[in-house]
Write a protein that holds these residues in place. Structure first.
Motif, short mmCIF file in Angstrom:
data_model
loop_
_atom_site.label_atom_id
_atom_site.label_comp_id
_atom_site.label_asym_id
_atom_site.label_seq_id
_atom_site.Cartn_x
_atom_site.Cartn_y
_atom_site.Cartn_z
N GLN B 153 -2.07 0.48 -6.65
CA GLN B 153 -1.05 -0.58 -6.66
C GLN B 153 0.33 0.01 -6.92
O GLN B 153 1.28 -0.23 -6.18
CB GLN B 153 -1.36 -1.62 -7.75
N THR B 154 0.43 0.80 -8.00
CA THR B 154 1.73 1.36 -8.37
C THR B 154 2.27 2.25 -7.27
O THR B 154 3.44 2.15 -6.89
CB THR B 154 1.59 2.22 -9.66
N VAL B 161 6.37 6.69 -1.53
CA VAL B 161 4.99 7.16 -1.54
C VAL B 161 4.61 7.76 -0.18
O VAL B 161 5.08 7.31 0.87
CB VAL B 161 4.02 6.01 -1.90
N SER B 162 3.80 8.80 -0.22
CA SER B 162 3.38 9.41 1.04
C SER B 162 1.96 9.00 1.36
O SER B 162 1.20 8.57 0.49
CB SER B 162 3.45 10.93 0.93
N VAL B 169 -5.90 8.90 -3.50
CA VAL B 169 -6.44 7.87 -4.39
C VAL B 169 -7.65 7.18 -3.75
O VAL B 169 -8.71 7.05 -4.37
CB VAL B 169 -5.35 6.82 -4.73
N ILE B 170 -7.47 6.77 -2.50
CA ILE B 170 -8.53 6.02 -1.82
C ILE B 170 -9.80 6.87 -1.69
O ILE B 170 -10.91 6.37 -1.86
CB ILE B 170 -8.03 5.53 -0.44
N SER B 171 -9.61 8.17 -1.42
CA SER B 171 -10.77 9.05 -1.23
C SER B 171 -11.54 9.31 -2.51
O SER B 171 -12.53 10.00 -2.50
CB SER B 171 -10.33 10.39 -0.64
N GLN B 172 -11.04 8.78 -3.64
CA GLN B 172 -11.77 8.98 -4.89
C GLN B 172 -12.52 7.74 -5.32
O GLN B 172 -13.03 7.67 -6.44
CB GLN B 172 -10.79 9.33 -6.02
N VAL B 214 -2.96 -3.05 0.71
CA VAL B 214 -3.02 -3.02 -0.76
C VAL B 214 -2.20 -4.18 -1.35
O VAL B 214 -2.67 -4.92 -2.20
CB VAL B 214 -2.47 -1.68 -1.30
N LEU B 215 -0.97 -4.31 -0.85
CA LEU B 215 -0.04 -5.22 -1.52
C LEU B 215 -0.12 -6.66 -1.03
O LEU B 215 -0.28 -7.58 -1.82
CB LEU B 215 1.39 -4.70 -1.37
#
Lengths: 421, 405
Positions: B153-154, B161-162, B169-172, B214-215
């Motif tokens: 989110q942040t 953001v790249s 993040v998503i891959s974790q 996401v948002l």
């Protein structure tokens, strides 16, 4: 004696002051951003500043040799400027000027007469501002806006076409199955007919049916109806492919790089451009199956590939004698050439003459007739590939052998940001 | 006789409905089809008739497809929701990622339409418990690890953001990975592309789309506190990763082609996705089921069958099927505990995922219930039993490298 020497000292001092001021003025002129040129009353060039030298590639000597008129690509404009100066009037306007190397460029020109002591025309001051960058930006903006609205139109049209294509396809599919059923039924009836004939029932009715079969040319229908439906289905399939390609090609850029299947995108672009190459050349493609997804601005890359394909087709047409039905060859290949994704667009055209090879990426440079090309295509492509992606856009060309344009796009984003920084 | 599939088609263009009706006439013995010219008419039909699948246009006057399918989701939980749309607007597409299970682009080939509907109907056979099927069909997203959810989110809100950051993040996270893989593999955002990893999927979707997901659409969610007490997302993630990489390694050692290797990896990654689904749809019941497995020392899937009537394998496979995942992945997920029950012609993604899961279970910390066992009879039948030792070696090496890194 002492009076003379004080007078001399005063003059010397004055001279020093004047010299000092003159050199300050010259330094100021030299440092000026715009190109400045001064002539005497006959039009002989007295002075050019360093911005002038840099812009035109002239030195004072070389300009004196070729004459003031040589900086104008339009001699009529040169004459009307000089006429205004003769009348002690100023002249301002946009003109096309020419460098020593022969490159024409757009400029803002301001000419002012320098009055002599007796208030006659004592010379001319020319100030020139190069508008190439501004014009390029204007054109590119215009081009971008045009492309954007074409893109929006195209995706709107694509959407409108999708619904009718859906039911045309569905109905054809239905007709295909239904006619197969009908023909099967007909076959059963034909068997019934021959049994009826053998049993000798109702001869009148049998001959009526037989002539109806002949009138309808049932054999022909059996052959042709399924073919007709098949071809219509193929047609809708083609429409679907074209619409899909159009949508993908005009994909509205988000301004962000996105990993795309380059080969797929190129295939769409080739489909969209079919009309531009199919009368000039055969198209061969060879796509590297090991090419990973390429992070790029899809819209810009598509546009570049389109430009290069159209250029290739135009180059080939130029080399084919009029009236000939002979076709050239355009070959588009992709290759994983780490750390690059490489696209090659090769044509069998006449090649690019050596003497213009270093100008092909210049804005406004075009070999096409007026109205055919803006001269912007390759310049915009260059900006798109080199500046926006950190890639390279080069070509290999041999006269009589054809030209290959090579686009290289970096595969890893870190290289892109390094290039952009 | 097999029960007929009940399908409702909704479109404001009557010619589209008529075309579909004629085109699917050949299925009149297997499918019972209804047609509605708009959202309200569709709801009226649904009020009196159960439907297995609703196939709806998106842009319609009055009630839009998104509104219709959202209502269908709430009122008729077991009905599968498919979009058939010529609409290309990113905005509408984004909004339908929640209520829509699968997205078909007009014009859709007759074969694709038939097989898509047929496939989601067949899923009923994988998960036959109505209650679980209804709850799973209603599910829009799976829960993520709270810390990663907050980070995503942040990061998404930050202007600078790249794509790499979001991708990392998503891959974790299992839930996020499952969702981006679904979307990238579907026609939601342009032509589907066979993606082989969560990072590939994120790259294919692009920065703007991922941020919007996401948002504004909020396709991701986090595990609520209640479920967190009984359920360790962290452990599940580590286990899923271990199984994914072992499963891929096994497929590679069998010299399978790239497609099978990709399927083996994804099946390994997603094989326990059903646990996530159960943790959301039945937080308390599932918590006590897990507790039951632990105290009795039995395998989790046995406890699930006892208490719920079906296992996380079936729930996961059903969900992935709804989301349009490829058949080999669904099959591998559904049968990863009992591969012999699946129809199989030799080594496939199921074999890899089954063996990888059992091997990983043996090396898992004994915090959970009894580990899964390798079905040696199944391997025997495939003539692969002597390969087991090699796979096992490959796994322990893999395991060590992972721990070392």
């Amino acid at each position: 004696m002492s009076g003379h020497s004080t007078e001399l000292a005063r003059l010397q001092h004055e001279l020093a002051v004047t010299r000092n001021e003159l050199s300050r003025l010259q330094a100021a002129l030299d440092g000026a951003f715009d190109a400045v040129l001064i002539t005497d009353s006959s039009g002989q060039v007295d002075y050019v500043n360093s911005a002038f030298g840099a812009l035109f590639g002239h030195t004072l000597d070389s300009l004196r040799k070729s004459g003031l008129d040589s900086i104008h690509s339009d001699s009529a404009a040169a004459r009307s400027i000089w006429a205004a100066i003769q009348r002690l009037e100023q002249w301002s306007g946009k003109v096309q000027l020419r460098t020593q190397a022969g490159r024409d460029f757009p400029a803002d020109l301001h000419a002012a007469p320098i009055p002599s002591k007796d208030l006659k025309m004592g010379g001319m001051l020319l100030c020139v501002k190069d508008l190439t960058a501004l014009k390029t930006m204007e054109r590119q903006l215009l081009q971008a806006q045009k492309l954007q609205s074409i893109g929006q139109l195209a995706s709107g049209i694509a959407h409108e076409l999708n619904t009718p294509t859906q039911y045309v396809g569905d109905n054809l599919r239905f007709m295909d199955e239904a006619t197969a059923d009908i023909f099967q039924l007909l076959e059963a009836y034909e068997k019934l007919l021959s049994s009826a004939r053998a049993a000798g029932v109702d001869a009148d009715r049998i001959s009526a049916v037989e002539s109806a079969i002949e009138d309808a040319d049932v054999e022909y229908l059996r052959e042709e109806v399924p073919k007709a439906i098949q071809q219509a289905l193929e047609g809708t399939q083609r429409v679907t492919t074209i619409v899909q390609a159009m949508k993908e090609f005009s994909h509205p850029g988000t301004g962000q790089k996105q990993a795309i299947d380059l080969s797929h995108a190129i295939r769409s672009t080739i489909t969209v451009a079919t009309n531009r190459w199919k009368y000039a050349a055969k198209m061969e493609v060879d796509f590297d199956p090991d090419l990973p997804a390429v992070p790029c601005l899809a819209g810009e890359v598509n546009q570049t590939v389109l430009n290069l394909i159209v250029n290739a087709a135009d180059a080939i047409v130029e080399a084919i004698p009029e009236g000939s039905t002979e076709l050239g060859l355009i070959k588009v290949t992709t290759k994983h050439n780490a750390p690059w994704a490489e696209i090659r667009i090769q044509d069998s055209g006449p090649g690019i003459p050596k003497e213009i090879q270093d100008r092909v990426f210049d804005p406004f440079f075009t070999t096409k007739k007026v109205g055919e090309g803006s001269g912007q295509g390759l310049a915009i492509s260059y900006v798109a590939i080199v500046e926006k992606h950190g890639g390279t856009l080069t070509f290999e060309s041999e006269e009589g052998q054809g030209t290959t344009f090579i686009i290289r796009l970096p595969l890893s984003p870190s290289e892109q940001s390094a290039a952009a920084a | 006789m097999k029960e007929k599939r009940r399908i409702l088609f909704v479109d404001d263009e009557p010619k589209v409905l008529e075309g579909i009706r004629r085109m699917l006439r050949c299925l009149r013995k297997e499918w019972d089809m209804s047609f509605a010219g708009g959202g309200q008419e569709a709801l009226d039909i649904l009020a009196d008739n159960h439907m297995d699948v609703v196939v709806s246009d998106m842009r319609m006057p009055g009630m839009t497809g998104v509104e219709l399918l959202t209502q269908v989701k709430e009122r008729y939980p077991t009905t599968v929701r498919i979009a058939l749309s010529g609409q290309a607007s990113q905005d509408i597409v984004l909004r339908c990622t929640g209520p829509v299970h699968q997205y078909l682009l007009k014009p859709t080939d007759a074969g694709v339409l038939k097989s898509t509907v047929e496939r989601v109907c067949m899923l009923k056979e994988i998960l036959s418990v109505d209650r679980l099927r209804g709850l799973t069909t209603q599910l829009e997203s799976l829960p993520s690890m709270p810390a990663l959810y907050a980070e995503l989110q942040t990061q998404s809100e930050s202007a600078s953001v790249s794509l790499e950051t979001l991708s990392r993040v998503i891959s974790q996270d299992l839930a996020m990975s499952a969702k981006v893989l679904q979307l990238a593999n579907s026609a939601f955002f342009g032509s589907p592309r066979r993606v082989s990893s969560p990072a590939d999927a994120v790259a294919h979707l692009g920065l703007e789309t991922v941020k919007a997901l996401v948002l504004s659409v909020q396709v991701f969610s986090q595990l609520d506190d209640n479920a967190r007490k009984t359920f360790s997302l962290d452990h599940l993630w580590k286990h899923s990763l271990a199984v994914a990489s072992a499963s891929r390694q096994i497929a590679i050692s069998e010299e399978m082609d790239q497609e099978v290797v990709d399927h083996a990896f994804l099946a390994g990654l997603l094989h326990d996705v059903g646990k996530l689904a159960l943790a959301v749809i039945l937080p308390e019941e599932y918590g006590s089921t897990l507790q039951h497995a632990l105290t009795q020392g039995i395998e989790t899937h046995k406890a699930e069958t006892d208490r719920l009537g079906a296992t996380h394998a079936e729930v996961g496979a059903y969900l992935l099927g709804l989301w349009g995942y490829a058949d080999p992945i669904i099959q591998a997920v559904a049968y990863h505990h009992r591969p012999a029950a699946a129809v199989s012609e030799g080594f496939d993604a199921l074999t890899a995922a089954h063996v990888a899961n059992a091997l990983a279970g043996e090396s898992d910390p004994p915090s959970s219930s009894a580990p899964s066992r390798i079905d040696r009879d199944y391997l025997e039948q495939l003539g692969l039993v002597e390969r087991l030792e090699m796979w096992s070696d490959a796994f322990s090496q893999n395991d060590q490298t992972r721990e070392a890194s």
